[in-house]
Motif scaffolding. Sequence first.
Motif, PDB file in Angstrom:
ATOM      1  N   TYR A  65       0.827  -1.203   0.000  1.00 26.53           N
ATOM      2  CA  TYR A  65       0.000   0.000   0.000  1.00 26.53           C
ATOM      3  C   TYR A  65       0.868   1.262   0.000  1.00 26.53           C
ATOM      4  CZ  TYR A  65      -3.521   3.400   1.380  1.00 26.53           C
ATOM      5  OH  TYR A  65      -4.341   4.504   1.415  1.00 26.53           O
ATOM      6  N   ARG A  66       1.939   1.251   0.787  1.00 20.80           N
ATOM      7  CA  ARG A  66       2.846   2.406   0.813  1.00 20.80           C
ATOM      8  C   ARG A  66       3.377   2.703  -0.583  1.00 20.80           C
ATOM      9  NH1 ARG A  66       5.441  -0.408   5.301  1.00 20.80           N
ATOM     10  NH2 ARG A  66       4.634   0.368   7.282  1.00 20.80           N
ATOM     11  N   ARG A  67       3.797   1.659  -1.276  1.00 19.93           N
ATOM     12  CA  ARG A  67       4.346   1.848  -2.619  1.00 19.93           C
ATOM     13  C   ARG A  67       3.274   2.337  -3.583  1.00 19.93           C
ATOM     14  NH1 ARG A  67       8.055  -3.675  -2.982  1.00 19.93           N
ATOM     15  NH2 ARG A  67       9.666  -2.962  -1.516  1.00 19.93           N
ATOM     16  N   MET A  68       2.061   1.839  -3.418  1.00 24.63           N
ATOM     17  CA  MET A  68       0.963   2.270  -4.278  1.00 24.63           C
ATOM     18  C   MET A  68       0.723   3.761  -4.127  1.00 24.63           C
ATOM     19  SD  MET A  68      -3.028   1.079  -4.121  1.00 24.63           S
ATOM     20  CE  MET A  68      -3.376   2.118  -2.695  1.00 24.63           C
ATOM     21  N   VAL A  69       0.691   4.246  -2.895  1.00 25.61           N
ATOM     22  CA  VAL A  69       0.444   5.668  -2.643  1.00 25.61           C
ATOM     23  C   VAL A  69       1.579   6.517  -3.186  1.00 25.61           C
ATOM     24  CG1 VAL A  69       0.150   7.401  -0.836  1.00 25.61           C
ATOM     25  CG2 VAL A  69      -1.017   5.205  -0.644  1.00 25.61           C
ATOM     26  N   GLU A  70       2.808   6.024  -3.041  1.00 28.94           N
ATOM     27  CA  GLU A  70       3.959   6.766  -3.560  1.00 28.94           C
ATOM     28  C   GLU A  70       3.927   6.851  -5.085  1.00 28.94           C
ATOM     29  OE1 GLU A  70       7.292   4.678  -2.045  1.00 28.94           O
ATOM     30  OE2 GLU A  70       7.056   5.424   0.017  1.00 28.94           O
ATOM     31  N   ASP A  71       3.505   5.770  -5.724  1.00 29.92           N
ATOM     32  CA  ASP A  71       3.514   5.709  -7.186  1.00 29.92           C
ATOM     33  C   ASP A  71       2.346   6.457  -7.811  1.00 29.92           C
ATOM     34  OD1 ASP A  71       5.775   4.186  -7.057  1.00 29.92           O
ATOM     35  OD2 ASP A  71       4.753   2.263  -7.344  1.00 29.92           O
ATOM     36  N   ALA A  72       1.232   6.573  -7.103  1.00 30.16           N
ATOM     37  CA  ALA A  72       0.037   7.209  -7.674  1.00 30.16           C
ATOM     38  C   ALA A  72      -0.613   8.139  -6.653  1.00 30.16           C
ATOM     39  CB  ALA A  72      -0.954   6.161  -8.147  1.00 30.16           C
ATOM     40  N   PRO A  73       0.059   9.254  -6.320  1.00 33.00           N
ATOM     41  CA  PRO A  73      -0.527  10.177  -5.353  1.00 33.00           C
ATOM     42  C   PRO A  73      -1.779  10.833  -5.927  1.00 33.00           C
ATOM     43  CG  PRO A  73       1.406  11.162  -6.383  1.00 33.00           C
ATOM     44  CD  PRO A  73       1.348   9.733  -6.834  1.00 33.00           C
ATOM     45  N   PRO A  74      -2.798  11.062  -5.096  1.00 36.91           N
ATOM     46  CA  PRO A  74      -4.034  11.665  -5.606  1.00 36.91           C
ATOM     47  C   PRO A  74      -3.837  13.127  -5.987  1.00 36.91           C
ATOM     48  CG  PRO A  74      -4.105  11.483  -3.223  1.00 36.91           C
ATOM     49  CD  PRO A  74      -2.875  10.754  -3.658  1.00 36.91           C
ATOM     50  N   ALA A  75      -4.495  13.535  -7.068  1.00 33.15           N
ATOM     51  CA  ALA A  75      -4.440  14.948  -7.469  1.00 33.15           C
ATOM     52  C   ALA A  75      -5.241  15.775  -6.464  1.00 33.15           C
ATOM     53  CB  ALA A  75      -5.014  15.109  -8.865  1.00 33.15           C
ATOM     54  N   PRO A  76      -4.723  16.916  -6.043  1.00 32.18           N
ATOM     55  CA  PRO A  76      -5.403  17.704  -5.008  1.00 32.18           C
ATOM     56  C   PRO A  76      -6.748  18.267  -5.443  1.00 32.18           C
ATOM     57  CG  PRO A  76      -3.545  18.927  -5.938  1.00 32.18           C
ATOM     58  CD  PRO A  76      -3.452  17.536  -6.467  1.00 32.18           C
ATOM     59  N   ASP A  77      -6.951  18.455  -6.739  1.00 26.99           N
ATOM     60  CA  ASP A  77      -8.197  19.055  -7.222  1.00 26.99           C
ATOM     61  C   ASP A  77      -9.090  18.038  -7.929  1.00 26.99           C
ATOM     62  OD1 ASP A  77      -6.470  18.684  -9.301  1.00 26.99           O
ATOM     63  OD2 ASP A  77      -6.909  20.599 -10.291  1.00 26.99           O
ATOM     64  N   ALA A  78      -8.901  16.738  -7.647  1.00 27.38           N
ATOM     65  CA  ALA A  78      -9.662  15.698  -8.329  1.00 27.38           C
ATOM     66  C   ALA A  78     -11.120  15.693  -7.870  1.00 27.38           C
ATOM     67  CB  ALA A  78      -9.040  14.335  -8.054  1.00 27.38           C
ATOM     68  N   THR A  79     -12.018  15.342  -8.783  1.00 29.10           N
ATOM     69  CA  THR A  79     -13.401  15.096  -8.410  1.00 29.10           C
ATOM     70  C   THR A  79     -13.469  13.743  -7.703  1.00 29.10           C
ATOM     71  OG1 THR A  79     -13.928  13.944 -10.474  1.00 29.10           O
ATOM     72  CG2 THR A  79     -14.196  16.357 -10.439  1.00 29.10           C
ATOM     73  N   TRP A  80     -14.612  13.437  -7.091  1.00 27.66           N
ATOM     74  CA  TRP A  80     -14.705  12.149  -6.413  1.00 27.66           C
ATOM     75  C   TRP A  80     -14.634  10.996  -7.411  1.00 27.66           C
ATOM     76  CZ3 TRP A  80     -18.491   8.585  -7.432  1.00 27.66           C
ATOM     77  CH2 TRP A  80     -19.691   9.022  -8.000  1.00 27.66           C
ATOM     78  N   GLN A  81     -15.181  11.223  -8.622  1.00 24.27           N
ATOM     79  CA  GLN A  81     -15.092  10.182  -9.642  1.00 24.27           C
ATOM     80  C   GLN A  81     -13.631   9.927 -10.035  1.00 24.27           C
ATOM     81  OE1 GLN A  81     -17.097  12.888  -9.797  1.00 24.27           O
ATOM     82  NE2 GLN A  81     -19.090  12.413 -10.755  1.00 24.27           N
ATOM     83  N   GLU A  82     -12.890  11.008 -10.236  1.00 27.26           N
ATOM     84  CA  GLU A  82     -11.484  10.883 -10.601  1.00 27.26           C
ATOM     85  C   GLU A  82     -10.687  10.227  -9.478  1.00 27.26           C
ATOM     86  OE1 GLU A  82     -11.191  14.805 -13.534  1.00 27.26           O
ATOM     87  OE2 GLU A  82     -10.785  14.989 -11.380  1.00 27.26           O
ATOM     88  N   ARG A  83     -11.062  10.553  -8.248  1.00 27.30           N
ATOM     89  CA  ARG A  83     -10.369   9.966  -7.100  1.00 27.30           C
ATOM     90  C   ARG A  83     -10.576   8.450  -7.060  1.00 27.30           C
ATOM     91  NH1 ARG A  83      -6.403   8.908  -3.785  1.00 27.30           N
ATOM     92  NH2 ARG A  83      -6.943   8.804  -1.580  1.00 27.30           N
ATOM     93  N   LEU A  84     -11.794   7.997  -7.276  1.00 28.38           N
ATOM     94  CA  LEU A  84     -12.057   6.562  -7.278  1.00 28.38           C
ATOM     95  C   LEU A  84     -11.353   5.869  -8.445  1.00 28.38           C
ATOM     96  CD1 LEU A  84     -15.818   6.183  -6.243  1.00 28.38           C
ATOM     97  CD2 LEU A  84     -13.768   6.038  -4.828  1.00 28.38           C
ATOM     98  N   LEU A  85     -11.341   6.517  -9.599  1.00 30.56           N
ATOM     99  CA  LEU A  85     -10.637   5.950 -10.750  1.00 30.56           C
ATOM    100  C   LEU A  85      -9.144   5.808 -10.456  1.00 30.56           C
ATOM    101  CD1 LEU A  85     -12.300   7.846 -13.741  1.00 30.56           C
ATOM    102  CD2 LEU A  85     -12.364   5.372 -13.350  1.00 30.56           C
ATOM    103  N   THR A  86      -8.532   6.881  -9.991  1.00 33.57           N
ATOM    104  CA  THR A  86      -7.093   6.869  -9.735  1.00 33.57           C
ATOM    105  C   THR A  86      -6.730   5.868  -8.654  1.00 33.57           C
ATOM    106  OG1 THR A  86      -6.883   9.194 -10.375  1.00 33.57           O
ATOM    107  CG2 THR A  86      -5.127   8.272  -9.019  1.00 33.57           C
ATOM    108  N   ALA A  87      -7.494   5.858  -7.563  1.00 32.17           N
ATOM    109  CA  ALA A  87      -7.183   4.977  -6.439  1.00 32.17           C
ATOM    110  C   ALA A  87      -7.278   3.513  -6.847  1.00 32.17           C
ATOM    111  CB  ALA A  87      -8.126   5.274  -5.273  1.00 32.17           C
ATOM    112  N   ASN A  88      -8.307   3.159  -7.591  1.00 34.33           N
ATOM    113  CA  ASN A  88      -8.503   1.752  -7.921  1.00 34.33           C
ATOM    114  C   ASN A  88      -7.620   1.305  -9.080  1.00 34.33           C
ATOM    115  OD1 ASN A  88     -10.778   0.499  -6.163  1.00 34.33           O
ATOM    116  ND2 ASN A  88     -11.433   2.592  -6.587  1.00 34.33           N
ATOM    117  N   ARG A  89      -7.292   2.205  -9.979  1.00 37.73           N
ATOM    118  CA  ARG A  89      -6.293   1.859 -10.983  1.00 37.73           C
ATOM    119  C   ARG A  89      -4.942   1.612 -10.315  1.00 37.73           C
ATOM    120  NH1 ARG A  89      -8.088   6.741 -15.067  1.00 37.73           N
ATOM    121  NH2 ARG A  89      -9.703   5.585 -16.237  1.00 37.73           N
TER     122      ARG A  89
END
Length: 216
Positions: A65-89
């Motif tokens: 999980y640590r590596r996942m967060v480091e490799d794909a940090p969430p965009a600060p201005d993402a919509t909730w849809q974009e957040r779910l897409l990015t997190a699950n990808r």
Amino acid sequence: MVTQRSPKLDKKQVVETALRLLNEVGLDGLTLRAIAKELNVQAPALYWHFKNKQELLDEMATQMYRRMVEDAPPAPDATWQERLLTANRGLRAALLSYRDGAKVFSGSRFTGTLHAFEMERTLRLLTEAGFTLAQAVRATTTAYMYTLGFVTEEQGVQPLPGERREGYDVDERARRMADFPLSAAAGAEIFEDYDRHFEDGLALVIAGTEARYGVG
């Protein structure tokens, strides 16, 4: 008499060795004895850090999980849809990096609080978009469980990228199921092109969330 002393181990060294060995032997072959042999120590030496295999799996999942967060940090201005897409990808990519990665993740308990930090950010984003807390939890956990289940099945066919288990030839399956034409043709939609199928399914989850809770 000369006493042979084991090299000093730390928890990180054990976890990194376990993750590396996982790709070689899979979850079933990942025993504390095998890890100890890889580290050139006796198995009891590992019990200083982990009481049992599940504690080790918890720490392995946390490191993934640590590596996942480091490799794909969430965009600060993402919509909730974009957040779910990015997190699950990002989750799928992290799980696919390891043989049986989804099985390691499933049922494991994260150590530390990094996951709570990211969870707080996601839930805040969704509640500020109009979800109740209960709805936000349901939306995020449904997407998470979809991804975990998808990758579990994907890795049952392709343990690692480019590797395919025997018995999953789509053409051979179609020949065996010739009396069931729709089911035979469905093979290509089940056992091939996992990238596209994952994206389609994740889009369905997000669209269903929008429709269910009326938050666009």
